[in-house]
Write an enzyme that holds these catalytic residues in place. Sequence first.
Site, mmCIF file in Angstrom:
data_model
loop_
_atom_site.group_PDB
_atom_site.id
_atom_site.type_symbol
_atom_site.label_atom_id
_atom_site.label_comp_id
_atom_site.label_asym_id
_atom_site.label_seq_id
_atom_site.Cartn_x
_atom_site.Cartn_y
_atom_site.Cartn_z
ATOM 1 N N LYS A 114 0.829 -1.211 0.000
ATOM 2 C CA LYS A 114 0.000 0.000 0.000
ATOM 3 C C LYS A 114 0.855 1.249 0.000
ATOM 4 O O LYS A 114 0.543 2.230 -0.667
ATOM 5 C CB LYS A 114 -0.934 0.018 1.214
ATOM 6 C CG LYS A 114 -2.110 -0.920 1.072
ATOM 7 C CD LYS A 114 -3.183 -0.583 2.097
ATOM 8 C CE LYS A 114 -4.304 -1.610 2.052
ATOM 9 N NZ LYS A 114 -5.260 -1.448 3.148
ATOM 10 N N LYS A 197 -5.303 -10.007 -6.349
ATOM 11 C CA LYS A 197 -6.368 -10.373 -5.412
ATOM 12 C C LYS A 197 -7.629 -9.560 -5.705
ATOM 13 O O LYS A 197 -7.540 -8.382 -6.032
ATOM 14 C CB LYS A 197 -5.840 -10.030 -4.010
ATOM 15 C CG LYS A 197 -6.622 -10.543 -2.874
ATOM 16 C CD LYS A 197 -5.969 -10.106 -1.554
ATOM 17 C CE LYS A 197 -6.086 -8.614 -1.312
ATOM 18 N NZ LYS A 197 -5.652 -8.169 0.003
ATOM 19 N N LYS A 200 -11.581 -4.802 -2.441
ATOM 20 C CA LYS A 200 -12.688 -3.877 -2.175
ATOM 21 C C LYS A 200 -12.411 -2.495 -2.723
ATOM 22 O O LYS A 200 -13.318 -1.755 -3.023
ATOM 23 C CB LYS A 200 -12.796 -3.670 -0.653
ATOM 24 C CG LYS A 200 -13.482 -4.704 0.130
ATOM 25 C CD LYS A 200 -13.954 -4.033 1.426
ATOM 26 C CE LYS A 200 -13.644 -4.815 2.659
ATOM 27 N NZ LYS A 200 -12.506 -4.376 3.419
HETATM 28 P P1 TYM Z 1 -10.421 -6.688 5.042
HETATM 29 O O1 TYM Z 1 -11.498 -5.753 5.472
HETATM 30 O O2 TYM Z 1 -9.485 -6.264 3.971
HETATM 31 O O3 TYM Z 1 -11.054 -8.056 4.575
HETATM 32 C C1 TYM Z 1 -12.025 -8.725 5.361
HETATM 33 C C2 TYM Z 1 -11.839 -10.223 5.270
HETATM 34 O O4 TYM Z 1 -11.949 -10.666 3.911
HETATM 35 C C3 TYM Z 1 -10.821 -11.437 3.572
HETATM 36 N N1 TYM Z 1 -10.504 -11.183 2.151
HETATM 37 C C4 TYM Z 1 -10.470 -12.121 1.211
HETATM 38 N N2 TYM Z 1 -10.669 -13.448 1.256
HETATM 39 C C5 TYM Z 1 -10.565 -14.139 0.095
HETATM 40 N N3 TYM Z 1 -10.284 -13.555 -1.104
HETATM 41 C C6 TYM Z 1 -10.072 -12.221 -1.193
HETATM 42 N N4 TYM Z 1 -9.790 -11.670 -2.362
HETATM 43 C C7 TYM Z 1 -10.161 -11.454 0.004
HETATM 44 N N5 TYM Z 1 -10.007 -10.129 0.265
HETATM 45 C C8 TYM Z 1 -10.226 -9.990 1.596
HETATM 46 C C9 TYM Z 1 -9.710 -10.943 4.472
HETATM 47 O O5 TYM Z 1 -8.689 -11.913 4.625
HETATM 48 C C10 TYM Z 1 -10.465 -10.696 5.755
HETATM 49 O O6 TYM Z 1 -10.624 -11.898 6.486
HETATM 50 N N6 TYM Z 1 -7.054 -6.283 8.680
HETATM 51 C C11 TYM Z 1 -8.314 -6.887 8.323
HETATM 52 C C12 TYM Z 1 -9.444 -6.542 9.269
HETATM 53 C C13 TYM Z 1 -9.196 -6.784 10.708
HETATM 54 C C14 TYM Z 1 -9.204 -8.048 11.357
HETATM 55 C C15 TYM Z 1 -8.973 -7.771 12.724
HETATM 56 C C16 TYM Z 1 -9.384 -9.356 10.911
HETATM 57 C C17 TYM Z 1 -8.965 -5.852 11.668
HETATM 58 N N7 TYM Z 1 -8.835 -6.437 12.862
HETATM 59 C C18 TYM Z 1 -8.889 -8.798 13.665
HETATM 60 C C19 TYM Z 1 -9.309 -10.382 11.868
HETATM 61 C C20 TYM Z 1 -9.061 -10.103 13.213
HETATM 62 C C21 TYM Z 1 -8.685 -6.413 6.943
HETATM 63 O O7 TYM Z 1 -8.304 -5.361 6.505
HETATM 64 O O8 TYM Z 1 -9.603 -7.187 6.323
#
Ligand code: TYM
Length: 330
Positions: A114, A197, A200
Amino acid sequence: METKRRVFSGIQPSGNLHLGNYLGALKNWVELQDEYENFFCIVDLHALTVPQDPKVLRRKIRELAALYLASGIDPQKSVVFRQSRVSGHTQLAWLLNCVAKVGELSRMTQFKDKAQKGGAEAASVGLYDYPVLQAADVLLYNAHLVPVGEDQRQHLELMRTLARRFNGLYGETFVVPEMFIPPAGARVMALDDPTAKMSKSSPTPASYVAILDEPDAVRRKIRRAKTDSGTEITASPEKPAITNLLDIYAAATGRAVPDLEEAYTGKGYGDFKKDLGEVVVETLAPIRERAMELLDDPKGLDDHLEAGAERARGVARSTLHDAWAKMGLD
Ligand code: TYM
């Protein structure tokens, strides 16, 4: 009464929630829900690590709450809440900041990726510190299991390191959490570029299927998804596009990839994509409809989130006090 083990996970209320977020995360949360005591968080503070329009963010927070519930998260079984409403998250993050090392955070590939886009010097300190706040999220609830997609693996490793280090320095305080990464759907790739990937924040809507996309848009996006040369429906490293579509099919239906390969022997990409379009519509359409209904009652959603925050605060407070005491702040 036997106490249940805990699950914690979260999603950022930014961009458009997509099929990857559903298959990689949400779907598995729902499946784990009965077995565990669950904390599902809308990580609104994490969203602030890159610039957000306050008006849009406000709407996205409710939208995410609606999508959690519409996917099958039951507020009777799971605590659903906003990170910013439980002050323990940032308070514990500070304690962990003093345990985490600059070298460790500098190695985080998501930060490097990023930061590279806008230049590391211009990245926010929050973006750099993001994995420490993430560690605080989970450790605050002494969660045993964290269901996430593959892209969170490195953040989870760091979280485990910080828990172990804190316990080693100050005495047993935190549960060292395990990660749960699903066998299929853990890394859904972009429909227009199977080497990237599904994201969002992508500016190209054709690259992802949003959970809130209308069924016809879903069918169209899958039909137009990039394919590889050749005609066979088989998964292999030389065929990343069809491999991704097979993985989506497998994750959505629970069928194994070899089983799907066999079922599509002798059939073309057209037939396969048509069926996959229907599979994805069947998966997402009920969630979309339910989410739209829930969004008609914003007050109801806000009430759920506030009730969740109240429950979360109770658990968070006791862990935070324990960590304070261990460090000499009692
Ligand atoms: P975030 O908001 O980017 O994504 C949310 C969840 O979706 C999963 N994910 C995917 N899985 C499969 N294929 C994809 N292309 C894909 N893109 C996203 C992510 O792995 C995630 O599980 N840092 C985290 C949020 C967070 C968090 C936490 C997660 C903050 N605190 C504590 C677990 C525990 C994040 O930005 O996810």
